[in-house]
Motif scaffolding. Structure first.
Motif, PDB file in Angstrom:
ATOM      1  N   ALA A  20       1.327   6.871   3.028  1.00  0.00           N
ATOM      2  CA  ALA A  20       2.279   7.893   2.591  1.00  0.00           C
ATOM      3  C   ALA A  20       1.521   8.958   1.818  1.00  0.00           C
ATOM      4  CB  ALA A  20       3.377   7.273   1.728  1.00  0.00           C
ATOM      5  N   ASP A  21       2.077  10.132   1.808  1.00  0.00           N
ATOM      6  CA  ASP A  21       1.482  11.208   1.006  1.00  0.00           C
ATOM      7  C   ASP A  21       1.726  10.948  -0.477  1.00  0.00           C
ATOM      8  OD1 ASP A  21       0.311  13.358   2.768  1.00  0.00           O
ATOM      9  OD2 ASP A  21       2.290  13.102   3.711  1.00  0.00           O
ATOM     10  N   ARG A  22       0.793  11.430  -1.275  1.00  0.00           N
ATOM     11  CA  ARG A  22       0.961  11.317  -2.708  1.00  0.00           C
ATOM     12  C   ARG A  22       2.197  12.111  -3.135  1.00  0.00           C
ATOM     13  NH1 ARG A  22      -4.400  11.586  -1.427  1.00  0.00           N
ATOM     14  NH2 ARG A  22      -5.752   9.951  -2.304  1.00  0.00           N
ATOM     15  N   TRP A  23       2.876  11.615  -4.187  1.00  0.00           N
ATOM     16  CA  TRP A  23       4.164  12.182  -4.555  1.00  0.00           C
ATOM     17  C   TRP A  23       4.047  13.606  -5.085  1.00  0.00           C
ATOM     18  CZ3 TRP A  23       9.048  11.016  -3.638  1.00  0.00           C
ATOM     19  CH2 TRP A  23       9.301   9.756  -3.077  1.00  0.00           C
ATOM     20  N   THR A  27       0.865  -1.186   0.000  1.00  0.00           N
ATOM     21  CA  THR A  27       0.000   0.000   0.000  1.00  0.00           C
ATOM     22  C   THR A  27       0.896   1.228   0.000  1.00  0.00           C
ATOM     23  OG1 THR A  27      -0.134   0.101   2.426  1.00  0.00           O
ATOM     24  CG2 THR A  27      -1.825  -1.190   1.274  1.00  0.00           C
ATOM     25  N   THR A  28       0.393   2.315  -0.581  1.00  0.00           N
ATOM     26  CA  THR A  28       1.145   3.570  -0.601  1.00  0.00           C
ATOM     27  C   THR A  28       0.294   4.662   0.029  1.00  0.00           C
ATOM     28  OG1 THR A  28       0.391   3.912  -2.880  1.00  0.00           O
ATOM     29  CG2 THR A  28       2.547   2.914  -2.570  1.00  0.00           C
ATOM     30  N   ALA A  29      -0.415   5.420  -0.795  1.00  0.00           N
ATOM     31  CA  ALA A  29      -1.302   6.449  -0.250  1.00  0.00           C
ATOM     32  C   ALA A  29      -2.530   5.803   0.379  1.00  0.00           C
ATOM     33  CB  ALA A  29      -1.697   7.425  -1.359  1.00  0.00           C
ATOM     34  N   VAL A  30      -3.307   6.620   1.117  1.00  0.00           N
ATOM     35  CA  VAL A  30      -4.449   6.070   1.855  1.00  0.00           C
ATOM     36  C   VAL A  30      -5.483   5.467   0.926  1.00  0.00           C
ATOM     37  CG1 VAL A  30      -4.181   7.482   3.917  1.00  0.00           C
ATOM     38  CG2 VAL A  30      -5.415   8.405   1.927  1.00  0.00           C
ATOM     39  N   VAL A  61       5.304  16.148   4.554  1.00  0.00           N
ATOM     40  CA  VAL A  61       4.893  14.893   3.922  1.00  0.00           C
ATOM     41  C   VAL A  61       5.451  13.685   4.677  1.00  0.00           C
ATOM     42  CG1 VAL A  61       4.752  15.866   1.583  1.00  0.00           C
ATOM     43  CG2 VAL A  61       6.910  14.903   2.404  1.00  0.00           C
ATOM     44  N   VAL A  62       4.817  12.546   4.405  1.00  0.00           N
ATOM     45  CA  VAL A  62       5.361  11.245   4.786  1.00  0.00           C
ATOM     46  C   VAL A  62       5.832  10.584   3.494  1.00  0.00           C
ATOM     47  CG1 VAL A  62       4.894   8.980   5.768  1.00  0.00           C
ATOM     48  CG2 VAL A  62       3.827  11.000   6.775  1.00  0.00           C
ATOM     49  N   ARG A  63       7.125  10.381   3.383  1.00  0.00           N
ATOM     50  CA  ARG A  63       7.682   9.775   2.190  1.00  0.00           C
ATOM     51  C   ARG A  63       7.947   8.280   2.434  1.00  0.00           C
ATOM     52  NH1 ARG A  63       5.795  12.642  -0.960  1.00  0.00           N
ATOM     53  NH2 ARG A  63       6.776  14.356  -2.088  1.00  0.00           N
ATOM     54  N   GLN A  64       7.636   7.466   1.445  1.00  0.00           N
ATOM     55  CA  GLN A  64       7.761   6.006   1.550  1.00  0.00           C
ATOM     56  C   GLN A  64       8.837   5.506   0.594  1.00  0.00           C
ATOM     57  OE1 GLN A  64       4.206   3.910   0.449  1.00  0.00           O
ATOM     58  NE2 GLN A  64       4.953   1.918   1.160  1.00  0.00           N
ATOM     59  N   PHE A  65       9.757   4.685   1.134  1.00  0.00           N
ATOM     60  CA  PHE A  65      10.831   4.126   0.326  1.00  0.00           C
ATOM     61  C   PHE A  65      10.951   2.626   0.593  1.00  0.00           C
ATOM     62  CE2 PHE A  65      12.173   8.505   1.270  1.00  0.00           C
ATOM     63  CZ  PHE A  65      12.316   9.013  -0.009  1.00  0.00           C
ATOM     64  N   THR A  66      11.457   1.919  -0.402  1.00  0.00           N
ATOM     65  CA  THR A  66      11.926   0.540  -0.219  1.00  0.00           C
ATOM     66  C   THR A  66      13.444   0.592  -0.129  1.00  0.00           C
ATOM     67  OG1 THR A  66      10.069  -0.324  -1.496  1.00  0.00           O
ATOM     68  CG2 THR A  66      11.950  -1.785  -1.198  1.00  0.00           C
ATOM     69  N   GLN A  67      14.014  -0.222   0.704  1.00  0.00           N
ATOM     70  CA  GLN A  67      15.448  -0.124   0.963  1.00  0.00           C
ATOM     71  C   GLN A  67      16.247  -0.669  -0.223  1.00  0.00           C
ATOM     72  OE1 GLN A  67      16.720  -1.266   4.924  1.00  0.00           O
ATOM     73  NE2 GLN A  67      14.634  -1.109   5.691  1.00  0.00           N
ATOM     74  N   ASN A  68      16.698   0.245  -1.060  1.00  0.00           N
ATOM     75  CA  ASN A  68      17.527  -0.108  -2.204  1.00  0.00           C
ATOM     76  C   ASN A  68      18.334   1.119  -2.632  1.00  0.00           C
ATOM     77  OD1 ASN A  68      15.663   1.527  -3.590  1.00  0.00           O
ATOM     78  ND2 ASN A  68      14.417  -0.251  -4.170  1.00  0.00           N
ATOM     79  N   ASP A  69      18.993   1.017  -3.777  1.00  0.00           N
ATOM     80  CA  ASP A  69      19.837   2.123  -4.216  1.00  0.00           C
ATOM     81  C   ASP A  69      19.021   3.359  -4.576  1.00  0.00           C
ATOM     82  OD1 ASP A  69      18.689   0.785  -6.330  1.00  0.00           O
ATOM     83  OD2 ASP A  69      20.384   1.073  -7.689  1.00  0.00           O
ATOM     84  N   VAL A  70      17.792   3.155  -5.108  1.00  0.00           N
ATOM     85  CA  VAL A  70      16.945   4.296  -5.435  1.00  0.00           C
ATOM     86  C   VAL A  70      16.566   5.054  -4.161  1.00  0.00           C
ATOM     87  CG1 VAL A  70      14.761   5.015  -6.453  1.00  0.00           C
ATOM     88  CG2 VAL A  70      16.094   3.171  -7.518  1.00  0.00           C
ATOM     89  N   ALA A  71      16.199   4.320  -3.129  1.00  0.00           N
ATOM     90  CA  ALA A  71      15.841   4.945  -1.864  1.00  0.00           C
ATOM     91  C   ALA A  71      17.020   5.730  -1.296  1.00  0.00           C
ATOM     92  CB  ALA A  71      15.381   3.882  -0.868  1.00  0.00           C
TER      93      ALA A  71
END
Length: 702
Positions: free
Chosen positions: A210-213, A183-186, A221-231
């Motif tokens: 998370a808040d919409r981008w 899940t991302t945004a509400v 904002v609440v920013r959502q990341f997955t743990q990788n090089d992009v994050a």
């Protein structure tokens, strides 16, 4: 004095204890750890992708902030204040990217919220403790990252509870923050996910989306990341953004009480146990993957070596074979020793088959080792001057053979079991390799007589494919470890040179063979010397027989261990024969039950098609090698139908024998010369010319 001591020691021997029962405790624990590891790693009963929503989230949620609290039927939402950013990271802890992200956050004096998966938290407890120690907030991303809307209620509850236990066991905390996986945004918490969110909210969890981008960080904002090089790179950009006033945690930014609270002691204890189970399962899976690969490779190498050396054996070592122009034919008289203990069912057949030998110059000595049946009387009743019967108190097979050796009048000794029936030319063929002066002993070709039932067929396949094919390889490599008690020929001076048959071990034939190697003699295999033996007809009898063989072999290996560092024939035997026995007859069977459990794990969690393919491929290779072995021994190949069944029962029994023997050997248990119930069926294949005669060498396949 020595004979009395050995008799006393033999009387004090005891039957085997069920040490292998420990396996009943070990294997379920191992399988339990594997099952738990497989469930948490491969997400059994959990959807990997979420289904499309059919109903939207309530408008109060859709129009509210990313932090959602459900108080009964009331929805309360919150977000970050202006110029405040809550960095949140899903999954992990990841051993590669979590430390890098923590270093980056510490460099910029920023704090974040890590929504960890319980399974990975239990796998990397040090990272969880580091996240906590550096002031970051910890939330739940469920135990395996399963889609909660697609999970059963039981699975969903377990996902949350196990995560709490993992956090309690690693950091001693309990968290009330939850981010539903995928899940991302509400608005993505819709349909089944909203029902899962309601259940979690009823349990006291605060849901974090998370808040919409398109929402700007300057608005909070609440920013959502997955743990990788992009994050990592996106975080680095945000941390350098001058429009952001503060990087904070979700709870602090939303004005909520701290999410991390101390876990009660019982939960910490359960969490610690969970961490240990996870570590055990992880180590076991990865360790067994290596073991299985190595064992499989060694198994294939062994099968290939057996066929290669068997073919080399077929092409003949002519310098030590009868028929060679410079080797004379052996026609010397022979003494045959027949130790017997309660062998009334088969002793007459054995003696008559010996008397029917086409090698007429025989002295047949039957040593009755304290039998309680009519063995001695039946042997004595045979009216032939070549047969002598000696009676002695029960002292064990080795002592019986030494008694017979003391009464032997010939320079060539043949030792046989009292349940063995000889082909007419067996003795003559057996002694021919003794024409070579370096050969001190010769192993004959033992075949199974009572093979009509399934257990007999299994043992028949083992004798042909296992024992006889091994003997061909051992002869080529000059490391024959055993001249079987059923049929073996020896030089009398070689026997006397090693002190006769040792009474130190229960495998007197193996012990004697190894002693001959250490004395500088060579030992060969004569496949044309055929004797028929009666094998056990029940699993309990088979267990007792093989237990004694295996235990005695371990004793002999330990006794002659110094052969590994010796030179000449003894050194070749030690480095080749003892190494082979240690690897393939001790080490691999000890690991086999665990390998079987791991194979079941693979079928359940890593794909049944792959597991079945590997198993079928290895079985096909075994069948091909067994076909070749049967062909070499002149046996009908139709027996191969029983081989796949052998892998499910017979093989497991043999593994248990090795485990029991190793434990008994380490504990110093002594065994008696155990009696097997005989039915006198060893000779049932005599007179059937289509069975059991090795194929002429020139007609064998290349």
């Amino acid at each position: 004095m020595r004979r009395r001591t050995n008799r006393r020691r033999h009387a004090q021997s005891r039957d085997p204890r069920g040490h292998w029962l420990l396996l009943i405790l070990i294997l379920p624990l191992a399988f339990g750890a594997l099952l738990f590891e497989g469930w948490t790693t491969h997400e059994v009963d959990a959807a990997k992708t979420r289904s499309d929503c059919t109903t939207p989230v309530p408008s109060a949620v859709d129009k509210g902030g990313p932090v959602v609290r459900l108080d009964g039927g009331t929805v309360k939402s919150a977000g970050m204040p202006a110029r405040n950013v809550a960095l949140t990271y899903d999954g992990g802890p990841d051993p590669v990217w979590t430390p890098r992200l923590l270093d980056l956050l510490r460099k910029h004096h920023a704090h974040a919220t890590f929504f960890v998966q319980g399974a990975k938290a239990a796998q990397h407890p040090d990272l969880v403790r580091r996240i906590q120690a550096e002031g970051h907030e910890i939330g739940s991303n469920t135990y395996t990252g399963a889609v909660m809307g697609a999970a059963s209620p039981f699975r969903a509850r377990l996902e949350l509870e196990l995560t709490q236990q993992a956090l309690a066991g690693t950091a001693g905390i309990h968290t009330n923050l939850l981010r539903l996986p995928q899940t991302t945004a509400v608005d993505t918490m819709c349909g089944p996910e909203w029902k899962a969110a309601q259940r979690a909210g009823a349990d006291g969890y605060t849901l974090v989306a998370a808040d919409r981008w398109f929402r700007k960080p300057s608005q909070g904002v609440v920013r959502q990341f997955t743990q990788n090089d992009v994050a990592y790179h996106d975080t680095e950009k945000l941390l350098k953004n001058p429009r952001i006033g503060k990087f904070t945690t979700v709870s602090f930014g939303a004005g909520l009480p701290p999410a991390d609270t101390p876990a009660p002691a019982p939960e910490r204890w359960l969490g610690t146990a969970l961490v240990w189970i996870k570590a055990l399962g992880y180590a076991f899976v990865h360790g067994m993957a290596w073991v299985l690969g190595i064992a499989g490779g060694l198994g294939v190498l062994r099968l290939a070596s057996l066929v290669f050396f068997a073919r080399a054996h077929v092409r003949r070592l002519v310098r030590i074979r009868p028929g060679s122009p410079w080797l004379r034919e052996i026609t010397d008289p022979v003494t045959v020793l027949v130790p017997a203990y309660n062998e009334a069912a088969g002793i007459e057949s054995t003696i008559h088959s010996l008397l029917g030998s086409d090698h007429p110059q025989l002295q047949i000595i039957v040593i009755d080792d304290g039998s309680t049946d009519d063995t001695a009387d039946l042997a004595a009743a045979i009216d032939d001057p070549r047969v002598e019967v000696i009676r002695q108190p029960n002292s064990g097979k080795a002592a019986a053979l030494n008694t017979g050796l003391a009464h032997a009048r010939c320079d060539i000794i043949v030792m046989v079991d009292a349940d063995t029936v000889f082909e007419p030319d067996a003795i003559h063929q057996l002694i021919q390799p003794l024409a070579h002066p370096a050969v001190g002993a010769v192993s004959g070709n033992t075949k199974v007589g009572n093979r009509r039932r399934l257990l007999g067929r299994w043992q028949h396949l083992e004798y042909v494919f296992g024992f006889n094919l091994d003997r061909r390889m051992f002869e080529v490599l000059e490391c024959m470890p055993t001249v079987p008690g059923a049929i073996g020929a020896f030089r009398r001076d070689a026997l006397m040179g090693v002190g006769g048959v040792s009474e130190d071990t229960l495998a007197e034939d193996t012990d004697l063979t190894m002693a001959l190697w250490q004395a500088g003699w060579r030992v060969v295999y004569e496949e044309t010397a055929i004797a028929w033996t009666e094998v056990p007809t029940s699993l309990s009898q088979l267990w007792r027989q093989r237990y004694r063989w295996c235990y005695g072999t371990l004793q002999a290996m330990w006794k002659h261990r110094r052969a590994v560092i010796e030179v000449g024939p003894a050194g070749r035997f030690g480095r080749r024969g003892l190494s082979y026995l240690t690897l393939f007859q001790v080490a691999l069977p000890l690991l086999a039950p665990i390998v079987d459990v791991f194979a079941l794990y693979g079928a359940l969690f890593q794909g049944p098609v792959l597991s079945a393919g590997v198993w079928a491929g290895f079985l096909a290779l075994q069948l091909a090698c067994a076909w070749y072995a049967l062909r070499l021994d002149g046996e009908p190949v139709r027996t191969l139908w029983a081989m796949p069944l052998q892998l499910f029962v017979y093989r497991q029994l043999m593994y248990l024998v090795v485990i029991q023997s190793v434990v008994a050997f380490l504990l110093g248990t002594r065994l008696k010369w155990q009696r097997m119930h005989r039915s006198g069926t060893a000779a049932q294949h005599i007179g059937q010319p289509e069975l059991g005669r090795p194929v002429p060498y020139e007609s064998l396949p290349s």
